[in-house]
Design an enzyme around this catalytic site. Structure first.
Site, PDB file in Angstrom:
ATOM      1  CB  SER A 196      37.396  42.035  43.552  1.00  0.00           C
ATOM      2  OG  SER A 196      38.392  43.024  43.482  1.00  0.00           O
ATOM      3  CE1 TYR A 201      36.839  41.420  37.430  1.00  0.00           C
ATOM      4  CE2 TYR A 201      37.690  43.110  38.908  1.00  0.00           C
ATOM      5  CZ  TYR A 201      37.481  41.789  38.602  1.00  0.00           C
ATOM      6  OH  TYR A 201      37.909  40.814  39.470  1.00  0.00           O
ATOM      7  CE  LYS A 254      34.965  39.524  39.980  1.00  0.00           C
ATOM      8  NZ  LYS A 254      34.690  38.116  39.738  1.00  0.00           N
TER       9      LYS A 254
HETATM   10  P1  NAD Z   1      41.565  33.863  35.261  1.00  0.00           P
HETATM   11  O1  NAD Z   1      41.169  34.642  34.067  1.00  0.00           O
HETATM   12  O2  NAD Z   1      42.884  33.199  35.260  1.00  0.00           O
HETATM   13  O3  NAD Z   1      40.432  32.786  35.618  1.00  0.00           O
HETATM   14  C1  NAD Z   1      39.087  32.938  35.262  1.00  0.00           C
HETATM   15  C2  NAD Z   1      38.711  31.704  34.473  1.00  0.00           C
HETATM   16  O4  NAD Z   1      37.342  31.781  34.078  1.00  0.00           O
HETATM   17  C3  NAD Z   1      39.529  31.556  33.180  1.00  0.00           C
HETATM   18  O5  NAD Z   1      40.050  30.249  33.133  1.00  0.00           O
HETATM   19  C4  NAD Z   1      38.519  31.794  32.071  1.00  0.00           C
HETATM   20  O6  NAD Z   1      38.825  31.058  30.914  1.00  0.00           O
HETATM   21  C5  NAD Z   1      37.229  31.315  32.748  1.00  0.00           C
HETATM   22  N1  NAD Z   1      35.994  31.886  32.196  1.00  0.00           N
HETATM   23  C6  NAD Z   1      35.656  33.193  32.015  1.00  0.00           C
HETATM   24  N2  NAD Z   1      34.407  33.267  31.500  1.00  0.00           N
HETATM   25  C7  NAD Z   1      33.946  32.003  31.361  1.00  0.00           C
HETATM   26  C8  NAD Z   1      32.748  31.440  30.886  1.00  0.00           C
HETATM   27  N3  NAD Z   1      31.761  32.210  30.417  1.00  0.00           N
HETATM   28  N4  NAD Z   1      32.626  30.102  30.886  1.00  0.00           N
HETATM   29  C9  NAD Z   1      33.631  29.305  31.339  1.00  0.00           C
HETATM   30  N5  NAD Z   1      34.783  29.779  31.788  1.00  0.00           N
HETATM   31  C10 NAD Z   1      34.948  31.114  31.806  1.00  0.00           C
HETATM   32  O7  NAD Z   1      41.446  34.849  36.514  1.00  0.00           O
HETATM   33  P2  NAD Z   1      41.843  34.601  38.024  1.00  0.00           P
HETATM   34  O8  NAD Z   1      42.879  35.581  38.368  1.00  0.00           O
HETATM   35  O9  NAD Z   1      42.072  33.160  38.278  1.00  0.00           O
HETATM   36  O10 NAD Z   1      40.498  35.072  38.721  1.00  0.00           O
HETATM   37  C11 NAD Z   1      39.484  34.170  39.092  1.00  0.00           C
HETATM   38  C12 NAD Z   1      38.312  34.968  39.615  1.00  0.00           C
HETATM   39  O11 NAD Z   1      38.742  35.782  40.692  1.00  0.00           O
HETATM   40  C13 NAD Z   1      37.714  35.923  38.579  1.00  0.00           C
HETATM   41  O12 NAD Z   1      36.318  35.967  38.738  1.00  0.00           O
HETATM   42  C14 NAD Z   1      38.324  37.259  38.963  1.00  0.00           C
HETATM   43  O13 NAD Z   1      37.503  38.335  38.580  1.00  0.00           O
HETATM   44  C15 NAD Z   1      38.401  37.134  40.458  1.00  0.00           C
HETATM   45  N6  NAD Z   1      39.421  37.994  41.068  1.00  0.00           N
HETATM   46  C16 NAD Z   1      40.696  37.945  40.609  1.00  0.00           C
HETATM   47  C17 NAD Z   1      41.662  38.778  41.158  1.00  0.00           C
HETATM   48  C18 NAD Z   1      43.062  38.800  40.645  1.00  0.00           C
HETATM   49  O14 NAD Z   1      43.776  39.777  40.891  1.00  0.00           O
HETATM   50  N7  NAD Z   1      43.542  37.769  39.937  1.00  0.00           N
HETATM   51  C19 NAD Z   1      41.311  39.633  42.202  1.00  0.00           C
HETATM   52  C20 NAD Z   1      39.995  39.638  42.663  1.00  0.00           C
HETATM   53  C21 NAD Z   1      39.056  38.798  42.084  1.00  0.00           C
HETATM   54  C1  WQD Z   2      49.137  47.121  41.448  1.00  0.00           C
HETATM   55  C2  WQD Z   2      49.935  48.396  41.577  1.00  0.00           C
HETATM   56  C3  WQD Z   2      49.515  49.988  39.821  1.00  0.00           C
HETATM   57  C4  WQD Z   2      51.185  47.604  36.562  1.00  0.00           C
HETATM   58  C5  WQD Z   2      43.704  44.989  40.182  1.00  0.00           C
HETATM   59  C6  WQD Z   2      42.228  45.197  40.093  1.00  0.00           C
HETATM   60  C7  WQD Z   2      41.558  44.649  41.315  1.00  0.00           C
HETATM   61  C8  WQD Z   2      41.968  43.202  41.543  1.00  0.00           C
HETATM   62  C9  WQD Z   2      43.452  43.043  41.578  1.00  0.00           C
HETATM   63  C10 WQD Z   2      40.493  41.779  40.345  1.00  0.00           C
HETATM   64  C11 WQD Z   2      49.116  49.645  41.246  1.00  0.00           C
HETATM   65  C12 WQD Z   2      50.947  49.494  39.772  1.00  0.00           C
HETATM   66  C13 WQD Z   2      50.766  48.037  37.812  1.00  0.00           C
HETATM   67  C14 WQD Z   2      52.273  48.293  35.925  1.00  0.00           C
HETATM   68  C15 WQD Z   2      52.442  49.733  37.853  1.00  0.00           C
HETATM   69  N1  WQD Z   2      41.575  42.375  40.458  1.00  0.00           N
HETATM   70  N2  WQD Z   2      51.388  49.071  38.439  1.00  0.00           N
HETATM   71  N3  WQD Z   2      52.861  49.320  36.608  1.00  0.00           N
HETATM   72  O1  WQD Z   2      45.143  47.721  40.219  1.00  0.00           O
HETATM   73  O2  WQD Z   2      45.763  47.075  42.606  1.00  0.00           O
HETATM   74  O3  WQD Z   2      44.185  45.696  41.328  1.00  0.00           O
HETATM   75  O4  WQD Z   2      43.993  43.607  40.374  1.00  0.00           O
HETATM   76  O5  WQD Z   2      39.543  41.869  41.038  1.00  0.00           O
HETATM   77  O6  WQD Z   2      40.189  44.772  41.108  1.00  0.00           O
HETATM   78  O7  WQD Z   2      41.958  46.589  39.967  1.00  0.00           O
HETATM   79  O8  WQD Z   2      46.535  45.637  40.696  1.00  0.00           O
HETATM   80  O9  WQD Z   2      48.570  44.625  39.753  1.00  0.00           O
HETATM   81  O10 WQD Z   2      47.177  46.169  38.303  1.00  0.00           O
HETATM   82  O11 WQD Z   2      48.467  47.111  40.185  1.00  0.00           O
HETATM   83  O12 WQD Z   2      52.999  50.671  38.409  1.00  0.00           O
HETATM   84  O13 WQD Z   2      52.655  47.987  34.789  1.00  0.00           O
HETATM   85  O14 WQD Z   2      50.995  48.365  40.602  1.00  0.00           O
HETATM   86  O15 WQD Z   2      49.447  51.344  39.538  1.00  0.00           O
HETATM   87  O16 WQD Z   2      49.564  50.646  42.089  1.00  0.00           O
HETATM   88  P1  WQD Z   2      45.402  46.683  41.214  1.00  0.00           P
HETATM   89  P2  WQD Z   2      47.694  45.806  39.650  1.00  0.00           P
END
Ligand code: NAD
Ligand code: WQD
Length: 341
Positions: free
Chosen positions: A125, A150, A154
């Site tokens: 991330s 969190y 990462k």
């Molecule tokens: P998500 O929660 O939809 O997907 C993660 C999946 O992992 C889920 O299906 C959950 O059930 C599964 N999981 C968690 N722990 C597990 C375990 N112990 N065993 C088996 N399955 C398990 O989230 P996502 O948005 O698809 O994110 C996928 C990955 O990308 C995550 O690692 C997340 O941290 C990372 N990521 C997401 C974002 C975002 O904004 N969505 C941003 C950066 C990084």
């Molecule tokens: C986006 C913008 C909020 C909700 C997060 C994690 C990051 C990555 C992606 C996993 C911000 C604003 C949000 C609301 C708002 N995830 N907001 N009202 O915080 O940029 O990133 O998700 O790795 O690690 O921190 O994403 O979608 O939460 O927020 O005003 O109800 O929207 O303040 O500016 P963020 P977000």
């Protein structure tokens, strides 16, 4: 064609990646414990592509279970999506986050070692850049100080993978640093399906649009940005998924570790997202300004050059595409996958 194992493959990004990998000709196997997802997402990925995905109901921390899966299948590469991802919850339950997100990594690496699997892609991330690095974030920058557990999971997982690759030069690792994935598959059949009150901006907006939430709270309008609201690098989840296909092509052909940003390089403010969503979809989003959210920083976005040069990948979809597809998914599935379970 090579077989890719998606750990956490039923989730939001995993299910979209499954579709793109299948369409690129890869075989896909997935395992998930469904702690934040539904097997329905994988069934839908099969419907979209007309191909099959072998899906295991398994906890990725369980090395015995993993060994069984690796025994049954000839796995060429692993994509590690399995993790808990709610930033606020991670501050309340840090041990849960460290236990889950670190143990999944260790179990996967141990099992890969046992079965001689050498290629792994990790869902990292932009949060690993911390708040001190200047924007845009570039992969040559050092990881920063994370503002929540969190984020530390990462950063720590990146370190674990780097150490594993140092010890085993035949290992191949790509650390994909996602920026802000939003939107859904254009079919509207799969998309983001948060449990409870959404933490992230786009699912909150779509739930206001569909009438499940009354009003969006915009967290802060006094930031040093053009309109006072935070700016982020939003990326269409289908573009992100295609980035995983390119990373898979790459990881199968190389050794060593590469961190790669997956973003567009263009930031948008919260108010710009609301405006685009309303304009593209012809719906009104009620919003009010509230206080800043702890841990938010004013602005960050990617330098996307390395992804283009190393992986031959660039994000193609526009903000309008992201808004249209997010709404198309939510409209068709007001209760996410729950209606089909
Ligand atoms: P998500 O929660 O939809 O997907 C993660 C999946 O992992 C889920 O299906 C959950 O059930 C599964 N999981 C968690 N722990 C597990 C375990 N112990 N065993 C088996 N399955 C398990 O989230 P996502 O948005 O698809 O994110 C996928 C990955 O990308 C995550 O690692 C997340 O941290 C990372 N990521 C997401 C974002 C975002 O904004 N969505 C941003 C950066 C990084
Ligand atoms: C986006 C913008 C909020 C909700 C997060 C994690 C990051 C990555 C992606 C996993 C911000 C604003 C949000 C609301 C708002 N995830 N907001 N009202 O915080 O940029 O990133 O998700 O790795 O690690 O921190 O994403 O979608 O939460 O927020 O005003 O109800 O929207 O303040 O500016 P963020 P977000």
């Amino acid at each position: 064609m090579a077989t890719v194992f998606l750990a956490g493959g039923a989730g939001y990004i995993g299910s979209h990646t499954a579709v793109e990998l299948l369409e690129a000709g890869y075989e896909v196997i997935a395992a998930d414990n469904f702690c934040n997802s539904s097997p329905e997402s994988v069934r839908r990925a099969e419907q979209i592509t007309g191909k099959t995905i072998r899906l295991y109901d398994a906890d990725i921390r369980d090395t015995r279970r993993l060994a069984g899966i690796f025994q049954e299948n000839r796995i060429d590469a692993v994509i590690h999506f399995a993790g808990l991802k709610a930033v606020g919850e991670s501050a309340e339950k840090p041990l849960l986050y460290y236990r889950n997100n670190i143990d999944t990594t260790l179990s996967l690496l141990e099992t890969m070692q046992q079965f001689g699997v050498k290629h792994v892609i990790f869902s990292s991330s932009a949060t690993v850049y911390g708040s001190e690095n200047p924007i845009p974030y570039t992969e040559t920058m050092r990881r920063g100080v994370c503002s929540n557990p969190y984020g530390w999971t990462k950063a720590m997982t990146e370190q674990i993978l780097e150490d594993a690759a140092k010890a085993d030069p035949s290992l191949s690792v790509v650390l994909l640093r996602y920026f802000n994935p939003i939107g859904a598959h254009p079919s509207g059949m799969i998309g983001e399906d948060p449990c409870g009150i959404p933490n992230n901006l786009m699912p909150y907006i779509t739930q206001v649009a569909v009438g499940k939430r009354e009003c969006l709270t915009v967290f802060g309008n006094d930031y040093p940005t053009p309109d006072g609201t935070c700016r982020r690098d939003y990326i269409h989840v289908t573009d992100l998924a295609k980035g995983h296909v390119k990373a898979t092509d790459y990881v199968l052909q190389h050794t060593g570790v590469e961190a790669v940003n997956l973003g567009t390089g263009t930031p948008y403010s919260v108010l710009e997202i609301v405006e685009a969503f309303e304009r593209v979809n012809g719906v009104k989003i009620a919003y009010r300004f509230g206080p800043r959210r702890a841990g938010d920083i004013p602005e960050f976005y990617a330098n996307a050059d390395k992804a283009r040069e190393l992986l031959h990948w660039t994000a193609e979809k526009t903000l309008d595409d992201m808004c249209r597809d997010a709404w198309n998914w939510q409209k068709q599935n007001p209760n996410g996958f729950r209606d089909s379970e």
